[in-house]
Motif scaffolding. Structure first.
Motif, PDB file in Angstrom:
ATOM      1  N   ASP A 279       0.813  -1.188   0.082  1.00 16.69           N
ATOM      2  CA  ASP A 279       0.024  -0.037  -0.077  1.00 16.69           C
ATOM      3  C   ASP A 279       0.805   1.397   0.077  1.00 16.69           C
ATOM      4  O   ASP A 279       0.302   2.260  -0.255  1.00 16.69           O
ATOM      5  CB  ASP A 279      -1.024  -0.016   1.282  1.00 16.69           C
ATOM      6  N   GLY A 280       1.981   1.069   0.121  1.00 17.79           N
ATOM      7  CA  GLY A 280       2.819   2.494   0.162  1.00 17.79           C
ATOM      8  C   GLY A 280       4.301   2.238   0.459  1.00 17.79           C
ATOM      9  O   GLY A 280       4.702   1.071   1.133  1.00 17.79           O
ATOM     10  N   ARG A 281       5.061   2.950   0.118  1.00 17.04           N
ATOM     11  CA  ARG A 281       6.632   3.090   0.317  1.00 17.04           C
ATOM     12  C   ARG A 281       7.229   4.369   0.836  1.00 17.04           C
ATOM     13  O   ARG A 281       6.924   5.259   0.202  1.00 17.04           O
ATOM     14  CB  ARG A 281       7.366   2.391  -0.838  1.00 17.04           C
ATOM     15  N   VAL A 282       7.893   4.465   1.886  1.00 21.08           N
ATOM     16  CA  VAL A 282       8.501   5.491   2.292  1.00 21.08           C
ATOM     17  C   VAL A 282      10.123   5.646   2.502  1.00 21.08           C
ATOM     18  O   VAL A 282      10.473   4.250   3.351  1.00 21.08           O
ATOM     19  CB  VAL A 282       7.670   5.865   3.615  1.00 21.08           C
ATOM     20  N   LEU A 283      10.947   6.191   2.314  1.00 22.00           N
ATOM     21  CA  LEU A 283      12.383   6.599   2.782  1.00 22.00           C
ATOM     22  C   LEU A 283      12.448   7.630   3.678  1.00 22.00           C
ATOM     23  O   LEU A 283      11.881   8.752   3.454  1.00 22.00           O
ATOM     24  CB  LEU A 283      13.131   6.890   1.328  1.00 22.00           C
ATOM     25  N   VAL A 284      13.101   7.303   4.717  1.00 22.21           N
ATOM     26  CA  VAL A 284      13.167   8.303   5.931  1.00 22.21           C
ATOM     27  C   VAL A 284      14.423   8.357   6.107  1.00 22.21           C
ATOM     28  O   VAL A 284      15.356   7.259   6.231  1.00 22.21           O
ATOM     29  CB  VAL A 284      12.539   7.656   6.980  1.00 22.21           C
ATOM     30  N   ASP A 285      15.033   9.447   6.360  1.00 25.53           N
ATOM     31  CA  ASP A 285      16.468   9.867   6.777  1.00 25.53           C
ATOM     32  C   ASP A 285      16.474   9.427   8.429  1.00 25.53           C
ATOM     33  O   ASP A 285      15.553   9.085   9.129  1.00 25.53           O
ATOM     34  CB  ASP A 285      16.892  11.267   7.008  1.00 25.53           C
ATOM     35  N   GLU A 286      17.814   9.307   8.789  1.00 24.00           N
ATOM     36  CA  GLU A 286      18.153   8.740  10.332  1.00 24.00           C
ATOM     37  C   GLU A 286      17.843   9.783  11.390  1.00 24.00           C
ATOM     38  O   GLU A 286      18.599  10.441  11.955  1.00 24.00           O
ATOM     39  CB  GLU A 286      19.386   8.416  10.383  1.00 24.00           C
ATOM     40  N   ASP A 287      16.543  10.256  11.265  1.00 22.58           N
ATOM     41  CA  ASP A 287      15.807  11.200  12.196  1.00 22.58           C
ATOM     42  C   ASP A 287      14.681  10.475  13.006  1.00 22.58           C
ATOM     43  O   ASP A 287      13.755  10.128  12.320  1.00 22.58           O
ATOM     44  CB  ASP A 287      15.482  12.398  11.139  1.00 22.58           C
ATOM     45  N   GLU A 288      14.836  10.420  14.335  1.00 24.70           N
ATOM     46  CA  GLU A 288      14.034   9.767  15.168  1.00 24.70           C
ATOM     47  C   GLU A 288      12.427  10.338  15.060  1.00 24.70           C
ATOM     48  O   GLU A 288      11.575   9.586  15.039  1.00 24.70           O
ATOM     49  CB  GLU A 288      14.429   9.660  16.664  1.00 24.70           C
TER      50      GLU A 288
ATOM     51  N   GLY B 196      19.421  -1.709   8.861  1.00 31.27           N
ATOM     52  CA  GLY B 196      20.452  -2.968   9.386  1.00 31.27           C
ATOM     53  C   GLY B 196      20.238  -2.800  11.122  1.00 31.27           C
ATOM     54  O   GLY B 196      19.975  -1.815  11.816  1.00 31.27           O
ATOM     55  N   PRO B 197      20.482  -3.933  11.912  1.00 32.20           N
ATOM     56  CA  PRO B 197      20.396  -4.034  13.198  1.00 32.20           C
ATOM     57  C   PRO B 197      21.487  -3.022  13.957  1.00 32.20           C
ATOM     58  O   PRO B 197      21.421  -2.437  15.191  1.00 32.20           O
ATOM     59  CB  PRO B 197      20.601  -5.380  13.727  1.00 32.20           C
ATOM     60  N   GLY B 198      22.655  -3.017  13.370  1.00 34.72           N
ATOM     61  CA  GLY B 198      23.609  -1.969  13.828  1.00 34.72           C
ATOM     62  C   GLY B 198      23.602  -0.508  13.543  1.00 34.72           C
ATOM     63  O   GLY B 198      22.632  -0.083  12.831  1.00 34.72           O
ATOM     64  N   GLY B 199      24.228   0.206  14.025  1.00 32.95           N
ATOM     65  CA  GLY B 199      24.603   1.616  13.599  1.00 32.95           C
ATOM     66  C   GLY B 199      23.486   2.409  14.336  1.00 32.95           C
ATOM     67  O   GLY B 199      22.525   2.106  14.960  1.00 32.95           O
ATOM     68  N   SER B 200      23.226   3.706  13.940  1.00 35.88           N
ATOM     69  CA  SER B 200      22.448   4.730  14.485  1.00 35.88           C
ATOM     70  C   SER B 200      21.064   4.321  13.942  1.00 35.88           C
ATOM     71  O   SER B 200      20.015   4.503  14.695  1.00 35.88           O
ATOM     72  CB  SER B 200      22.609   6.010  13.790  1.00 35.88           C
ATOM     73  N   ALA B 201      20.828   3.877  12.597  1.00 37.03           N
ATOM     74  CA  ALA B 201      19.652   3.645  12.210  1.00 37.03           C
ATOM     75  C   ALA B 201      18.864   2.329  13.102  1.00 37.03           C
ATOM     76  O   ALA B 201      17.708   2.545  13.563  1.00 37.03           O
ATOM     77  CB  ALA B 201      19.689   3.052  10.917  1.00 37.03           C
ATOM     78  N   GLY B 202      19.709   1.350  13.146  1.00 36.38           N
ATOM     79  CA  GLY B 202      19.030   0.289  14.285  1.00 36.38           C
ATOM     80  C   GLY B 202      18.939   0.779  15.515  1.00 36.38           C
ATOM     81  O   GLY B 202      17.622   0.346  16.019  1.00 36.38           O
ATOM     82  N   GLU B 203      19.694   1.563  16.262  1.00 37.84           N
ATOM     83  CA  GLU B 203      19.077   2.239  17.567  1.00 37.84           C
ATOM     84  C   GLU B 203      17.880   2.942  17.264  1.00 37.84           C
ATOM     85  O   GLU B 203      17.068   2.737  18.341  1.00 37.84           O
ATOM     86  CB  GLU B 203      20.277   3.332  18.055  1.00 37.84           C
ATOM     87  N   ILE B 204      17.697   4.142  16.634  1.00 40.91           N
ATOM     88  CA  ILE B 204      16.557   4.660  16.364  1.00 40.91           C
ATOM     89  C   ILE B 204      15.325   3.892  16.216  1.00 40.91           C
ATOM     90  O   ILE B 204      14.190   3.958  16.838  1.00 40.91           O
ATOM     91  CB  ILE B 204      16.679   5.536  15.142  1.00 40.91           C
ATOM     92  N   VAL B 205      15.487   2.963  15.316  1.00 40.21           N
ATOM     93  CA  VAL B 205      14.117   1.778  14.933  1.00 40.21           C
ATOM     94  C   VAL B 205      13.873   1.099  16.356  1.00 40.21           C
ATOM     95  O   VAL B 205      12.425   1.150  16.598  1.00 40.21           O
ATOM     96  CB  VAL B 205      14.648   0.864  14.085  1.00 40.21           C
ATOM     97  N   ARG B 206      14.797   0.716  17.048  1.00 45.86           N
ATOM     98  CA  ARG B 206      14.540  -0.213  18.348  1.00 45.86           C
ATOM     99  C   ARG B 206      13.678   0.562  19.283  1.00 45.86           C
ATOM    100  O   ARG B 206      12.791   0.258  20.109  1.00 45.86           O
ATOM    101  CB  ARG B 206      15.657  -0.529  18.649  1.00 45.86           C
TER     102      ARG B 206
END
Length: 408
Positions: free
Chosen positions: A37-46, A65-75
């Motif tokens: 239904d949709g596709r979104v690209l988001v910067d590493e901004d909480e 990915g589970p590591g790095g700042s992206a993984g931290e923000i997602v969790r």
């Protein structure tokens, strides 16, 4: 009850950079007949990610990915959305340790933080690469998968979860991939189908340097939906003509490789502003050694002269960013590599270096095929990475058209 079906959200350090990190997930779900239904690209901004993930859906697949700042923000964001706290997940820790053992390394102490998941999350181990995980929240289910998602087991997990949540809707989807024309041009051609009710819904999706035409057919049975889709697909494909280069998981590099292989031709590349991006994309195709000979990065004028034999008079009269230079580069790489086909790219990727006559984004692409060498001028928009990606797209598409490539 949550609204919507399946959404895709990709988290990237630079969401405007080339390439589509959701492509492997889209391909897997499309093959399984699961509508997106949709596709979104988001910067590493909480804050931006929390807004993107706050939209209710039956399933949201988060590519990060589970590591790095992206993984931290997602969790952190998913812990808030699920109303739980982050806790050490023993199964995730085991999966991470196994992933590091496969590369003969111990799990770094800092990497253990990747095992902190929202309470109630379910890890998915991969037979190779990074693990993934899922969690149920009041706003729907979330699956967090690594970029690329090459693992068959992770693909199976995502498809199984999507099917279970979306239900037994008889839906068949098809993506027709279009390059070399604008979104507006494609929509004008498809005016007969866009926004119309019926068994087959047709929509357009702007992608990176191309346009996707999505057909979604519904029916009482899968066979009925497939029959309805095929009827509309044949007419839509006819309208798109040679601008449609492939279907579903096809990429320009795969199509170009297939056409070269079928014709028994080989290719060499000479790149300036793209810095080897075209060669990188082509050599990502399995079996490319059968048709890709070599690639050179000729960034300076001296490199263009020494490695490709670009005449000094061309550089003085027309400059390195010009059609004559692109043609000379294409001829030069064919001569140096002894290949019948050549691609050349020279331009101004920015953010500096532009002039009123040749602004940032000006790119010349040369194509050599047996008996013909041509060059075209383009003016691309966006940042440096976007200009490089669009340049690689158009170079591959120009070669595809010269070779007569079309969807099988």
């Amino acid at each position: 009850m949550t609204a919507g079906g399946v959404r895709l959200v990709a988290v990237a350090a630079d969401a405007a950079s080339g390439g589509d990190p959701t492509a492997p997930v889209q391909a897997a779900l499309a093959t399984a007949g699961v509508p997106i239904d949709g596709r979104v690209l988001v910067d590493e901004d909480e804050a931006a990610l929390e807004r993107a993930l706050g939209v209710e859906a039956l399933l949201t697949v988060v590519v990060a990915g589970p590591g790095g700042s992206a993984g931290e923000i997602v969790r952190r964001v998913l812990a808030r959305l699920s109303g739980t706290r982050l806790v050490l997940n023993d199964r995730m820790l085991t999966a991470l340790e196994a992933a590091y053992r496969r590369i003969d390394r111990p799990l770094p102490r800092r990497a253990e933080r990747q095992a902190l998941l929202p309470q109630g999350a379910t890890p998915w181990a991969a037979e190779d690469g990074e693990p993934a995980w899922s969690v149920e929240t009041p706003r729907g289910a979330f699956a967090v998968v690594p970029r690329g998602m090459a693992s068959p087991s992770l693909t199976a997990h995502v498809v199984e979860l999507a099917r279970a949540l979306v239900g037994a809707r008889r839906v068949v989807t098809r993506i027709l991939r279009v390059a070399g024309v604008s979104l507006g041009d494609v929509e004008e051609r498809l005016a007969e189908w866009l926004g119309r009710e019926g068994d087959v819904a047709v929509s357009t999706v702007p992608a990176d340097g191309e346009v996707w035409v999505r057909l979604r057919a519904r029916g009482a049975t899968v066979d009925a939906a497939t029959t309805a889709l095929e009827s509309v697909e044949s007419r839509v494909a006819a309208v798109l003509g040679e601008d449609c280069y492939g279907r579903d998981g096809d990429t320009l590099e795969h199509v170009v490789g297939r056409e070269l292989h079928v014709r028994g031709l080989t290719l060499a590349t000479a790149e300036s502003c793209t810095g080897g991006l075209v060669g990188h994309r082509l050599t990502n195709v399995a079996g490319s050694s059968a048709w890709f000979e070599r690639g050179v990065v000729v960034y300076s004028n001296r490199a263009k002269q020494e490695l490709l034999g670009v005449p000094d008079e061309i550089l003085k009269s027309h400059g390195a960013v010009s059609a004559p230079c692109a043609e000379a580069m294409a001829r030069g790489i064919c001569a140096a590599a002894q290949t019948p086909c050549g691609l050349s790219i020279t331009g101004i990727a920015g953010p500096d270096g532009g002039t009123p006559q040749k602004p940032v984004g000006t790119v010349f692409i040369g194509v050599a095929v047996p008996g013909e060498v041509t060059a075209r001028r383009f003016l691309f928009s966006g940042n440096r990475a976007a200009v490089k990606w669009q340049s690689s797209q158009m170079a591959l598409d120009m070669l595809r058209r010269r070779l007569g490539g079309s969807p099988p």
